[in-house]
Design a protein around this motif. Sequence first.
Motif, PDB file in Angstrom:
ATOM      1  N   TYR B  35       0.537  -1.231   0.054  1.00 27.97           N
ATOM      2  CA  TYR B  35      -0.048   0.115  -0.061  1.00 27.97           C
ATOM      3  C   TYR B  35       0.867   1.303   0.116  1.00 27.97           C
ATOM      4  CZ  TYR B  35      -3.694  -3.083   1.598  1.00 27.97           C
ATOM      5  OH  TYR B  35      -4.508  -4.267   1.682  1.00 27.97           O
ATOM      6  N   ARG B  36       0.308   2.121  -0.431  1.00 32.27           N
ATOM      7  CA  ARG B  36       0.961   3.653  -0.439  1.00 32.27           C
ATOM      8  C   ARG B  36       0.197   4.550   0.465  1.00 32.27           C
ATOM      9  NH1 ARG B  36       3.098   7.705  -5.013  1.00 32.27           N
ATOM     10  NH2 ARG B  36       2.671   9.699  -4.037  1.00 32.27           N
ATOM     11  N   SER B  42      -5.594   8.407   3.469  1.00 29.90           N
ATOM     12  CA  SER B  42      -5.716   6.950   3.547  1.00 29.90           C
ATOM     13  C   SER B  42      -4.785   5.988   2.938  1.00 29.90           C
ATOM     14  CB  SER B  42      -7.305   6.594   3.493  1.00 29.90           C
ATOM     15  OG  SER B  42      -7.311   5.395   3.789  1.00 29.90           O
ATOM     16  N   LEU B  43      -5.017   5.031   3.047  1.00 31.77           N
ATOM     17  CA  LEU B  43      -4.157   3.804   2.151  1.00 31.77           C
ATOM     18  C   LEU B  43      -4.617   3.385   0.757  1.00 31.77           C
ATOM     19  CD1 LEU B  43      -3.472   3.310   5.377  1.00 31.77           C
ATOM     20  CD2 LEU B  43      -2.459   1.102   4.451  1.00 31.77           C
ATOM     21  N   THR B  86       4.699   7.126   2.333  1.00 29.24           N
ATOM     22  CA  THR B  86       5.156   5.875   2.897  1.00 29.24           C
ATOM     23  C   THR B  86       4.446   4.709   2.481  1.00 29.24           C
ATOM     24  OG1 THR B  86       5.123   7.260   4.952  1.00 29.24           O
ATOM     25  CG2 THR B  86       4.768   4.969   5.362  1.00 29.24           C
ATOM     26  N   TYR B  87       5.091   3.713   2.459  1.00 28.48           N
ATOM     27  CA  TYR B  87       4.894   2.409   1.741  1.00 28.48           C
ATOM     28  C   TYR B  87       4.729   1.340   2.813  1.00 28.48           C
ATOM     29  CZ  TYR B  87       5.671   4.556  -2.741  1.00 28.48           C
ATOM     30  OH  TYR B  87       5.886   5.849  -3.680  1.00 28.48           O
ATOM     31  N   PHE B  88       3.746   0.628   2.954  1.00 33.19           N
ATOM     32  CA  PHE B  88       3.385  -0.392   3.878  1.00 33.19           C
ATOM     33  C   PHE B  88       3.164  -1.774   3.170  1.00 33.19           C
ATOM     34  CE2 PHE B  88       2.736   1.929   7.575  1.00 33.19           C
ATOM     35  CZ  PHE B  88       2.205   3.086   7.264  1.00 33.19           C
ATOM     36  N   CYS B  89       3.740  -2.757   3.515  1.00 35.43           N
ATOM     37  CA  CYS B  89       3.296  -4.065   3.193  1.00 35.43           C
ATOM     38  C   CYS B  89       2.558  -4.985   4.612  1.00 35.43           C
ATOM     39  CB  CYS B  89       4.457  -5.026   2.925  1.00 35.43           C
ATOM     40  SG  CYS B  89       5.631  -5.285   4.600  1.00 35.43           S
ATOM     41  N   ALA B  90       1.683  -5.793   3.927  1.00 37.40           N
ATOM     42  CA  ALA B  90       0.799  -6.376   4.829  1.00 37.40           C
ATOM     43  C   ALA B  90       0.854  -7.972   4.518  1.00 37.40           C
ATOM     44  CB  ALA B  90      -0.557  -5.754   4.980  1.00 37.40           C
TER      45      ALA B  90
END
Lengths: 114, 110
Positions: B35-36, B42-43, B86-90
């Motif tokens: 996700y960014r 929000s994401l 900001t980059y998220f992994c899940a």
Amino acid sequence: EAGVAQSPRYKIIEKRQSVAFWCNPISGHATLYWYQQILGQGPKLLIQFQNNGVVDDSQLPKDRFSAERLKGVDSTLKIQPAKLEDSAVYLCASSSLRFTYEQYFGPGTRLTVT
Amino acid sequence: ELKVEQNPLFLSMQEGKNYTIYCNYSTTSDRLYWYRQDPGKSLESLFVLLSNGAVKQEGRLMASLDTKARLSTLHITAAVHDLSATYFCAATNTGNQFYFGTGTSLTVIP
């Protein structure tokens, strides 16, 4: 296709007060999630619903947080009483039961507890 | 509980350069998401990786998944300022609960 709706967008309350957040998922999405995102951290799952049943609420502080999803559509998340450490963005997401289970997030509610 | 770690936490890179963000997770997961998130927003879903060896590309971003190593990478090619976010992994467990990493804050400098 309308996205995930949340309200309010911002809320400022004093500690020990109560607050409620509302979420309307994408039409037809069976799964709804509530996340807490503290500044500088990744989202933390609070509760997951499938239709109107709870799938997981292991990280929900049940002494002060509650959530419901009536009729398997809209959902509300309540905090009572609020603490300073509850200041965060509360994100709602929904997904279908399709193979990818891809989540779509709402804009979030920014809560400040003073 | 599934643990997800990202590194680096902060990344400052010049325009035109390449870099990779790493995402490790602690237990078996067959699906990995990227996700960014822009400041105050929000994401936004970027990639869904569903199987070992999966590779997906969109513009200057490419994501891959190695389920045996419990590792996903997000590769940035020839960075531009618009990629600053900001980059998220899940990763998900068998109950479809999502566990997010701490995020990588990317700043692309002109």
